[in-house]
Design a protein around this motif. Structure first.
Motif, PDB file in Angstrom:
ATOM      1  N   ALA A 621      34.997  26.900 113.195  1.00 47.57           N
ATOM      2  CA  ALA A 621      34.899  25.930 112.099  1.00 47.57           C
ATOM      3  C   ALA A 621      35.601  24.621 112.452  1.00 47.57           C
ATOM      4  N   LYS A 624      33.492  22.679 114.995  1.00 46.54           N
ATOM      5  CA  LYS A 624      32.330  22.059 114.370  1.00 46.54           C
ATOM      6  C   LYS A 624      32.710  20.971 113.361  1.00 46.54           C
ATOM      7  N   LEU A 626      34.290  21.308 110.487  1.00 50.45           N
ATOM      8  CA  LEU A 626      34.032  21.731 109.117  1.00 50.45           C
ATOM      9  C   LEU A 626      35.291  21.804 108.260  1.00 50.45           C
ATOM     10  N   GLU A 682      31.143  20.199 100.375  1.00 44.83           N
ATOM     11  CA  GLU A 682      29.857  20.150 101.073  1.00 44.83           C
ATOM     12  C   GLU A 682      29.841  21.080 102.290  1.00 44.83           C
ATOM     13  N   ASN A 683      30.997  21.333 102.874  1.00 44.53           N
ATOM     14  CA  ASN A 683      31.062  22.172 104.078  1.00 44.53           C
ATOM     15  C   ASN A 683      31.291  23.649 103.768  1.00 44.53           C
ATOM     16  N   SER A 685      29.496  25.965 102.321  1.00 44.51           N
ATOM     17  CA  SER A 685      28.396  26.884 102.652  1.00 44.51           C
ATOM     18  C   SER A 685      28.296  27.124 104.156  1.00 44.51           C
ATOM     19  N   GLU A 686      28.562  26.087 104.973  1.00 44.46           N
ATOM     20  CA  GLU A 686      28.521  26.258 106.427  1.00 44.46           C
ATOM     21  C   GLU A 686      29.627  27.199 106.900  1.00 44.46           C
ATOM     22  N   ILE A 687      30.804  27.085 106.293  1.00 47.59           N
ATOM     23  CA  ILE A 687      31.900  27.990 106.644  1.00 47.59           C
ATOM     24  C   ILE A 687      31.554  29.422 106.228  1.00 47.59           C
ATOM     25  N   GLU A 688      30.918  29.572 105.063  1.00 47.57           N
ATOM     26  CA  GLU A 688      30.493  30.897 104.614  1.00 47.57           C
ATOM     27  C   GLU A 688      29.515  31.527 105.606  1.00 47.57           C
ATOM     28  N   LYS A 689      28.606  30.720 106.140  1.00 44.59           N
ATOM     29  CA  LYS A 689      27.644  31.236 107.120  1.00 44.59           C
ATOM     30  C   LYS A 689      28.351  31.732 108.386  1.00 44.59           C
ATOM     31  N   LEU A 690      29.315  30.943 108.877  1.00 40.87           N
ATOM     32  CA  LEU A 690      30.069  31.372 110.060  1.00 40.87           C
ATOM     33  C   LEU A 690      30.776  32.692 109.797  1.00 40.87           C
TER      34      LEU A 690
END
Length: 736
Positions: A621, A624, A626, A682-683, A685-690
């Protein structure tokens, strides 16, 4: 005529060891020989009680350039033509006797270990343990040790960038002073502590030799002790300005074609340095010790060989090529003297004024006894582990009052009063200063950077040496990961009590097993280390304290984060758990349980697979871009970690979930493998995906912002009050 027990006690040899010497030599040792054996068979030099265990530790890696034990320190490849060597060592007993000089010379010694590898020292760290600071003697030791560390590091021009400190009654009579140094090697220019061929000269460079430090390795560092005035002569005196020049001269000397070996003259002085060089070289050695420059008259061969005078190095130089070496050291205004010659054969032969005063096989001197033992778990430890933590009473004070007490604890409060005394920006490489989870340094000429940290919770290791040491490794690596750095190598400083007792034998066996298990799980080597045993006073052993020094790599040093929250509205996220709050088991060995209830009990736990996955997600994270901040949840638990991030960032936080009835366990439990990060919404959801891809639980706790801290309905606290407790708690606790 057999020696007296008093003589054996002075050099910390047992009667059985003395009989073994006679058996190996086939005769009684001469007095000088006995001194050599006492030094080289000491716990400090010979690792009698730990050698067999240390062989089990992982020591292989694609990055490893020099394996542990082969030289003064292991070397790890960083890429871009850069390599790093690092090591941690102790100076516990000298610091208990003479805190300023004991700590200062501990720093000087570990620096010499590093530049003996051809590395330029770029960073210092320290790991310290003392009794409770309300004790006057503890404050004397604390102030002396900090003064010695800061004086030596500041004068020599190497930044002190990190470390940790812990207070407990178990260390009252026997403080721990461990120093770590990191050095940088460019373009493969490594040095070896060995000669190349018979006829190579042994040259002593640096300070003159005096009577300071005699029996430092065998006496102070290799047996139990109670402070006595006569032991002060075993503590060395350092000169950082001389060592600064010695660093430059020795590193420059490695470019001369005649210089083939370099060795630190540290514990046991010329004895260990010269004889271990001969062993590594597979040769004999002739020493003419009347050539050794002395600053005191009337010194005997025994005193010259065993002196631990500081700021001295040994060089192996090709015969006939010593002229440029003399010229170089004269340029730096340093003494350089030939004191011996490597030769065919197996003995070290010592001459004084043309008379042979000793001739002993090198391997007999260096092959110290090796003790093996099987540790048996004591019943008292089982009882502590099985304690019913749910029976711990909930405090009568409010959650806000307990949080302020925790923040002001000398084991949690900001260490700024300590590291403000260190110059941590000298050399201009420091990117992240002391005060966070790990320091970060740039590597000039490269985009890369390194993160460094030390860690160990002796209280947890006391409750379970195996799991506690694995936790020390995990947390040392976690300290790196929360900055964005990938852990690549470890060093260890093993601080334990009397290894002749069953309890300490169990602690050593289990602790080293836990260290090996954890390092294997992370896939990183332990490249160097130190063992300091017999740490006890008045018959009471210290907590087992296996300090872990960790080093991590940042491919781009600009892609790092720090512990402090950054912006209003950011989401506070916990990686490694799907519940906002800890359960009762998290109180095992916690600061809360000790500080508020005076108890050290419970069963520490660690899910190593979860730990590794959580750290990887955190690093990913950060890589990237995030997350804005990262902080390890450790001493003091979740409430303390969030408060620290708020205070460091100068911005408040609101945690939405209510802690529940056992708010003390929820807020202050210390369950492992948890990391606090902050990010924009905003970030999220991206952290959740990781996290989902790596099967790492996570939970959004609340938001950053405002001028207060709130934890559900339990705590609403002005940030200024928390700031005051955390920033000033240490000074108040250690004030006279």
């Amino acid at each position: 005529m057999p020696v007296t027990q008093e003589t054996l006690d002075e050099i910390a040899l047992s009667r059985d060891e003395y009989e073994a010497i006679i058996d190996r030599l086939g005769r009684e040792p001469e007095p000088l020989e006995l001194g050599l054996f006492g030094a080289l068979w000491s716990e400090h030099c010979g690792y009698k009680h730990t050698k067999a265990l240390l062989r089990t530790l992982p020591s292989s890696s694609d990055r490893l350039l020099v394996a542990p034990g082969a030289e003064n320190a292991g070397v790890v490849d960083l890429g871009d033509g850069l390599a790093v060597c690092f090591k941690i060592e102790s100076h516990n007993h000298p610091s208990a006797v003479e805190p300023f000089e004991g700590a200062a010379t501990g720093v000087g010694g570990i620096i010499r270990d590093i530049f003996a590898m051809g590395a330029r020292p770029i960073a210092l760290l320290n790991s310290l343990r003392f009794g409770q600071p309300d004790d006057a003697r503890t404050r004397y030791l604390l102030n002396g040790v900090i003064g010695g560390i800061s004086s030596y590091g500041n004068c020599i021009g190497i930044p002190d960038v990190g470390g940790e400190i812990f207070f407990s009654d178990t260390y009252k009579g026997n403080p721990l002073v461990n120093a770590m140094c990191v050095g940088l090697i460019e373009n493969g220019k490594m040095a070896s502590a060995s000669a190349k061929e018979p006829g190579d000269l042994l040259m002593l460079v640096g300070a003159d030799t005096g009577r300071d430090g005699i029996h430092g390795a065998s006496g102070l560092a290799s047996r139990s002790f109670e402070e006595q005035a006569e032991m002060r002569s075993a503590v060395q005196v350092g000169n950082p300005f001389l060592e600064k020049v010695l660093i430059e001269a020795c590193i420059e000397s490695l470019d001369l074609p005649g210089v083939v070996g370099l060795q630190d003259c540290g514990a046991a002085g010329i004895t260990s340095a010269a004889i271990e060089m001969a062993e590594r070289s597979g040769m004999g050695l002739k020493l003419t010790i009347d050539d050794v420059p002395r600053r005191e008259e009337g010194m005997t061969p025994y005193e010259v060989m065993l002196s631990e005078s500081q700021e001295r190095m040994l060089l192996a130089v090709t015969h006939g090529m010593e002229g440029p070496v003399f010229d170089l050291f004269e340029k730096w205004d340093l003494d350089a003297t030939v004191i011996g010659e490597f030769e065919l054969g197996e003995n070290v032969r010592i001459y004084d004024e043309g008379v042979e005063v000793s001739s002993t096989p090198v391997i007999t001197l260096t092959d110290a006894p090796e003790y093996k033992f099987a540790g048996v778990k004591p019943q008292w430890l089982t009882d502590l582990q099985n304690a019913d933590l749910s029976a711990t009473p909930i405090p009568s004070e409010s959650p806000s009052e307990i949080l302020l007490k925790m923040l002001a604890s000398p084991n949690i409060a900001s260490r700024f009063p300590i590291y403000r005394q260190y110059d941590y920006h000298v050399q201009t490489n420091t990117v992240v200063e002391p005060g966070g989870d790990a320091a970060v340094l740039r590597l000039k000429g490269s985009k890369r950077g390194i993160a460094v940290s030390t860690d160990c919770n002796g209280r947890i290791c006391y409750l379970d040496p195996e799991i506690g040491t694995a936790i020390a490794v995990a947390e040392a690596c976690r300290n790196l990961s929360v900055t964005g750095a990938l852990p690549v190598a470890l060093t260890d400083g093993l601080n334990f009590g009397n290894p002749e007792t069953p309890d300490v034998q169990f602690q050593l066996t289990e602790s080293i097993a836990g260290m090996g298990r954890a390092a294997d799980a992370f896939g990183i080597p332990i490249v160097s280390g130190n063992a300091s045993l017999y740490n006890q006073s008045q018959g009471t052993d210290i907590f087992p304290t296996p300090i872990i020094g960790s080093l991590g790599l940042l491919k781009d040093v600009e892609k790092h984060v720090t512990a402090g929250f950054k912006s209003d509205g950011d989401v506070i996220i916990m990686l490694g758990a799907d519940s906002a709050w800890d359960d009762i088991d998290g109180l095992a060995g916690s600061e809360y349980l000790d500080l508020i209830h005076g108890k050290v009990e419970g069963q520490p736990k660690l899910d190593m697979d979860l730990e590794i996955r959580t750290q990887a997600v955190c690093r990913d994270a950060i890589e990237k871009g995030l997350v804005k901040s990262g902080h390890d949840v450790s001493d003091g638990g979740l409430a303390v970690a969030i408060t620290e991030s708020a205070v460091i960032g100068g911005i408040g936080a609101s945690i939405t979930a209510a802690p529940g009835e056992r708010w003390d366990a929820a807020m202050f439990g210390e369950t492992q493998s948890r990391i606090i990060v902050s990010a924009t919404s905003e970030n999220l959801s991206e952290i959740e995906k990781l996290a989902q891809v790596s099967n790492v639980p996570m939970v959004a706790l609340g938001t950053v912002g405002g001028e207060s801290l709130s934890f559900g309905d339990s705590i609403t606290l002005p940030l200024a009050d928390a700031d005051d407790a955390w920033k000033n708690g240490f000074s108040r606790a250690t004030a006279d």
